[in-house]
Design a protein around this motif. Structure first.
Motif, PDB file in Angstrom:
ATOM      1  N   ALA A  19      11.666  49.814  47.528  1.00  0.00           N
ATOM      2  CA  ALA A  19      12.987  50.445  47.475  1.00  0.00           C
ATOM      3  C   ALA A  19      13.024  51.784  48.194  1.00  0.00           C
ATOM      4  CB  ALA A  19      13.427  50.614  46.020  1.00  0.00           C
ATOM      5  N   SER A  20      11.932  52.540  48.135  1.00  0.00           N
ATOM      6  CA  SER A  20      11.989  53.894  48.707  1.00  0.00           C
ATOM      7  C   SER A  20      11.447  53.968  50.132  1.00  0.00           C
ATOM      8  CB  SER A  20      11.247  54.892  47.808  1.00  0.00           C
ATOM      9  OG  SER A  20       9.870  54.601  47.789  1.00  0.00           O
ATOM     10  N   PHE A  43      13.168  44.405  37.213  1.00  0.00           N
ATOM     11  CA  PHE A  43      13.553  44.658  38.609  1.00  0.00           C
ATOM     12  C   PHE A  43      14.333  43.484  39.197  1.00  0.00           C
ATOM     13  CE2 PHE A  43      10.006  47.624  37.987  1.00  0.00           C
ATOM     14  CZ  PHE A  43      10.579  48.777  38.477  1.00  0.00           C
ATOM     15  N   GLU A  44      13.898  42.266  38.869  1.00  0.00           N
ATOM     16  CA  GLU A  44      14.623  41.088  39.325  1.00  0.00           C
ATOM     17  C   GLU A  44      16.062  41.121  38.816  1.00  0.00           C
ATOM     18  OE1 GLU A  44      13.161  37.434  37.678  1.00  0.00           O
ATOM     19  OE2 GLU A  44      14.734  36.242  38.624  1.00  0.00           O
ATOM     20  N   LEU A  49       8.418  43.453  32.785  1.00  0.00           N
ATOM     21  CA  LEU A  49       8.510  44.495  33.814  1.00  0.00           C
ATOM     22  C   LEU A  49       9.041  43.920  35.124  1.00  0.00           C
ATOM     23  CD1 LEU A  49       8.082  47.385  34.649  1.00  0.00           C
ATOM     24  CD2 LEU A  49       5.641  46.946  34.908  1.00  0.00           C
ATOM     25  N   SER A  50       8.550  42.761  35.516  1.00  0.00           N
ATOM     26  CA  SER A  50       9.054  42.188  36.767  1.00  0.00           C
ATOM     27  C   SER A  50      10.480  41.668  36.600  1.00  0.00           C
ATOM     28  CB  SER A  50       8.120  41.095  37.283  1.00  0.00           C
ATOM     29  OG  SER A  50       8.045  40.032  36.384  1.00  0.00           O
ATOM     30  N   GLY A  94      11.405  52.629  39.252  1.00  0.00           N
ATOM     31  CA  GLY A  94      10.001  52.395  39.570  1.00  0.00           C
ATOM     32  C   GLY A  94       9.157  53.647  39.421  1.00  0.00           C
ATOM     33  N   PHE A 103       7.620  47.836  43.321  1.00  0.00           N
ATOM     34  CA  PHE A 103       9.081  47.820  43.461  1.00  0.00           C
ATOM     35  C   PHE A 103       9.601  49.168  43.967  1.00  0.00           C
ATOM     36  CE2 PHE A 103       8.321  44.304  40.515  1.00  0.00           C
ATOM     37  CZ  PHE A 103       9.072  43.319  41.129  1.00  0.00           C
ATOM     38  N   GLU A 104       9.018  50.243  43.447  1.00  0.00           N
ATOM     39  CA  GLU A 104       9.403  51.575  43.928  1.00  0.00           C
ATOM     40  C   GLU A 104       9.153  51.699  45.422  1.00  0.00           C
ATOM     41  OE1 GLU A 104       7.025  54.724  42.330  1.00  0.00           O
ATOM     42  OE2 GLU A 104       8.010  56.262  43.538  1.00  0.00           O
ATOM     43  N   GLY A 148      10.558  39.773  42.269  1.00  0.00           N
ATOM     44  CA  GLY A 148      10.598  39.838  40.801  1.00  0.00           C
ATOM     45  C   GLY A 148      10.500  38.455  40.181  1.00  0.00           C
ATOM     46  N   ILE A 172      13.734  42.157  46.735  1.00  0.00           N
ATOM     47  CA  ILE A 172      13.269  42.603  45.414  1.00  0.00           C
ATOM     48  C   ILE A 172      13.525  41.515  44.362  1.00  0.00           C
ATOM     49  CG2 ILE A 172      13.778  44.230  43.534  1.00  0.00           C
ATOM     50  CD1 ILE A 172      14.156  46.384  45.785  1.00  0.00           C
ATOM     51  N   ALA A 173      14.687  40.879  44.421  1.00  0.00           N
ATOM     52  CA  ALA A 173      14.995  39.797  43.477  1.00  0.00           C
ATOM     53  C   ALA A 173      14.007  38.647  43.644  1.00  0.00           C
ATOM     54  CB  ALA A 173      16.427  39.312  43.679  1.00  0.00           C
ATOM     55  N   VAL A 199      19.427  49.971  45.493  1.00  0.00           N
ATOM     56  CA  VAL A 199      18.081  50.287  45.975  1.00  0.00           C
ATOM     57  C   VAL A 199      17.625  51.654  45.452  1.00  0.00           C
ATOM     58  CG1 VAL A 199      16.720  50.817  48.052  1.00  0.00           C
ATOM     59  CG2 VAL A 199      18.220  48.808  48.017  1.00  0.00           C
ATOM     60  N   ALA A 257      18.246  43.613  40.626  1.00  0.00           N
ATOM     61  CA  ALA A 257      18.515  43.191  42.003  1.00  0.00           C
ATOM     62  C   ALA A 257      19.428  41.970  42.070  1.00  0.00           C
ATOM     63  CB  ALA A 257      17.191  42.905  42.727  1.00  0.00           C
ATOM     64  N   SER A 258      19.298  41.051  41.116  1.00  0.00           N
ATOM     65  CA  SER A 258      20.067  39.809  41.231  1.00  0.00           C
ATOM     66  C   SER A 258      21.377  39.834  40.443  1.00  0.00           C
ATOM     67  CB  SER A 258      19.219  38.608  40.796  1.00  0.00           C
ATOM     68  OG  SER A 258      18.918  38.693  39.428  1.00  0.00           O
ATOM     69  N   LEU A 310       2.368  47.494  39.419  1.00  0.00           N
ATOM     70  CA  LEU A 310       3.539  46.615  39.435  1.00  0.00           C
ATOM     71  C   LEU A 310       4.819  47.427  39.633  1.00  0.00           C
ATOM     72  CD1 LEU A 310       4.734  43.829  39.226  1.00  0.00           C
ATOM     73  CD2 LEU A 310       4.511  43.920  36.743  1.00  0.00           C
ATOM     74  N   SER A 311       4.937  48.532  38.926  1.00  0.00           N
ATOM     75  CA  SER A 311       6.157  49.338  39.105  1.00  0.00           C
ATOM     76  C   SER A 311       6.152  50.042  40.458  1.00  0.00           C
ATOM     77  CB  SER A 311       6.331  50.338  37.960  1.00  0.00           C
ATOM     78  OG  SER A 311       5.274  51.243  37.918  1.00  0.00           O
ATOM     79  N   LEU A 312       4.950  50.462  40.910  1.00  0.00           N
ATOM     80  CA  LEU A 312       4.862  51.100  42.231  1.00  0.00           C
ATOM     81  C   LEU A 312       5.283  50.130  43.333  1.00  0.00           C
ATOM     82  CD1 LEU A 312       4.099  53.537  43.987  1.00  0.00           C
ATOM     83  CD2 LEU A 312       1.721  52.755  43.937  1.00  0.00           C
ATOM     84  N   ILE A 332      16.645  51.335  41.817  1.00  0.00           N
ATOM     85  CA  ILE A 332      15.350  50.663  41.671  1.00  0.00           C
ATOM     86  C   ILE A 332      14.201  51.627  41.980  1.00  0.00           C
ATOM     87  CG2 ILE A 332      13.849  48.894  42.723  1.00  0.00           C
ATOM     88  CD1 ILE A 332      16.438  47.132  42.934  1.00  0.00           C
ATOM     89  N   ALA A 333      14.362  52.443  43.019  1.00  0.00           N
ATOM     90  CA  ALA A 333      13.331  53.429  43.358  1.00  0.00           C
ATOM     91  C   ALA A 333      13.157  54.434  42.211  1.00  0.00           C
ATOM     92  CB  ALA A 333      13.690  54.147  44.660  1.00  0.00           C
TER      93      ALA A 333
END
Lengths: 260, 260
Positions: A91-92, B87-88, B83-84, B110, A87-88, A110, A106-107, B103, B91-92, A83-85, B106-107
C-alpha cells in the motif's frame, strides 16, 4: 523478521510476480513492492509452520528455524509483523500503478492467505496427520498450502502490470499448475534426497507417516504427474509472446528439475 | 475465527472508526468494512497474546481463550487468517471511497500492527517481564500494544470519511490519548476488581510482578493521569462541531468510567 526473510530462499513468488508483470507489458518496478510483500508472506508462513505446535521443525534452508533461534514467542510475533508489513509495503510503496489495481492486488493476496487459502491448507494438513488421506485431500492441502500463494503471485503481478481479465486468468492457471508442481517435486525430493542436500530434514514425511504423492501413487507415477503439470502450465503460456514468456517457461522447468 | 471475533467485546476500535468517519462528514457504510477489519485485527492480537508462549492466559471476556478450546495450532492459524482477512475485507468490501484513500487506510493499518506498532509493544512487554521497568518503557509498551490500533481506527475512519490532513491529525492525537487511557484504566481495574467482574483473570499483573501504572505511580496518581488523558483527548475535539463530536466525547467518558 530479517533472519527468516533475508536468508537463502528460492524467491519463487517474487520472481513469478515480476515475470508475470513483465509478460503483460509492465515494468519490474511496478511489481517490486508486491514481490517483496509476497516473500514476506512466504517467510511468515514458514515461520509459523515450523512452530512446535505445528510441524515442529528444527531446520529450514540449512539453518535452525526461527523459533529455535529466537524462541516461540518472537517467532509468532515475527510472523505477525511480516504479514502486516506485507500489506503495508504494497500500500505504501507501490508507485505508478492506479490505486484501484493496488486495491485489487491486496484483495487477491489477502484471500490467498486466509481461511480459503494457505491457512485452510495448513489446517487440513495438520488435521490429516496420522490418518489415511485420499489423493483428493492431498491435492486440497497442496493447492491451498502452497499453490494459492504462487497463484496470487502471478495474478498480483499481472494486475499491477496492467493485464486484462483474460491475461490474468491464464496466468492464474499457469501458476496453479506450477504451485502444485512445486509440492509434488518437494514430496519426491523428501524421499530421494538427504537432509544435507535439501537444507531441511529429509525423510520427514515418511517418518511421520504423512500423505505424499510418492506414497499415494508411487514415485514413478508422481514423476509422471509432475510432467503433466509442466505441460499444463506451458499450455497457458502459449497465447503470450514466446520471447516474453521465456522466464515463465524456464521457471516451470527449474521447478521440475530442482534438486533441493 | 468466529469464536474470538463474534463473542463479547467492547468493539471500541470499530465504534471509534465509524464515529471518526461520521465526524468528518462521511457515512457509516463507508467505514463499515474497515470497522470490521479493525475488530479482526484486535481479535487476532488477543488470540496470539493469550498463547502459552506469550501471556499464557486461560480466560478472556469470561470465556476460555481460543487455544484452550481449539488448541495452540488452530489458535495461531485463526489469528493469521483473521489478519489476512482484515486486509482482504477492506480491499474487497469498501464501496464509494476513492481507491487512493483505501490504499492509504491499508498502509496506516499495516503500520499500526507490525514491528513499529502492536508487535513492537508485545515484544517489549514480554521482554520486560520480571525486570524493573521505567515509566517511559511502560508507556512505550502501552502506546504500541494498545494505542496504535486505537489510533489507526480513528485515522482510517477519518481517511475514508474524506477528512483533510488537519482533521486526520487531530483525530490521531485524540485516539492516541484514549488508547493510552484505555490501558491505564485496565491497569487500575486489574488491581481493584475481581476476575468475575472483569471476565478475565484479575490481579494477574500483580501476581506476575508486571509493571503497571498503579505499581509505578500509585493508584491515586494513575487515576489523575487518566483524568489528564481524558482532558487531552477532549481538547482535540474542540475544533469539530460539538454535536457531531458527541459520540467521541462519550467514548472517552465511557473508557475512563468502565468497570470491566
Amino acid at each position: 523478521m530479517r533472519y527468516s526473510l533475508l536468508g537463502n530462499g528460492k524467491r519463487m513468488c517474487p520472481i513469478l510476480c515480476i515475470a508475470s508483470c513483465e509478460l503483460v507489458g509492465g515494468d519490474e518496478e511496478l511489481a517490486m513492492p508486491l514481490a517483496c510483500a509476497l516473500e514476506m508472506v512466504h517467510a511468515m508462513s514458514l515461520i509459523h509452520d515450523d512452530l512446535p505446535c505445528m510441524d515442529d521443525d528444527d531446520l529450514r534452508r540449512g539453518k535452525p528455524t526461527n523459533h529455535k533461534v529466537f524462541g516461540e514467542c518472537i517467532a509468532v510475533l515475527a510472523g505477525d509483523a511480516l504479514l502486516s508489513l506485507a500489506f503495508e509495503h504494497i500500500a505504501s510503496k507501490t508507485k505508478n500503478v492506479s490505486p484501484d489495481r493496488v486495491v485489487r492486488a491486496i484483495a487477491e493476496l489477502g484471500s490467498a492467505i486466509g481461511s480459503r487459502g494457505v491457512v485452510a491448507g495448513q489446517v487440513v494438513d495438520i488435521d490429516s496427520e496420522g490418518k489415511e488421506v485420499s489423493l483428493k485431500t492431498l491435492e486440497y492441502i497442496h493447492v491451498h498450502k502452497t499453490a494459492k500463494l504462487v497463484e496470487a503471485s502471478a495474478v498480483c503481478g499481472a494486475i499491477v502490470g496492467g493485464a486484462d481479465v483474460a491475461g490474468i486468468e491464464r496466468l492464474r492457471k499457469y501458476a496453479r499448475s506450477i504451485g502444485l508442481l512445486y509440492q509434488v517435486v518437494d514430496d519426491i525430493l523428501d524421499v530421494t534426497k538427504s537432509s544435507e542436500e535439501l537444507g531441511k530434514t529429509a525423510g520427514k514425511d515418511l517418518a511421520s507417516d504423512k500423505a505424499t504423492y510418492p506414497k499415494l501413487m508411487g514415485i514413478e507415477e508422481a514423476k509422471k504427474f509432475a510432467a503433466k503439470l509442466v505441460y499444463q502450465a506451458n499450455e497457458e503460456l502459449a497465447s503470450f509472446d514466446s520471447a516474453k514468456a521465456a522466464p515463465l517457461y524456464h521457471l516451470a522447468k527449474y521447478i521440475v528439475r530442482r534438486q533441493n
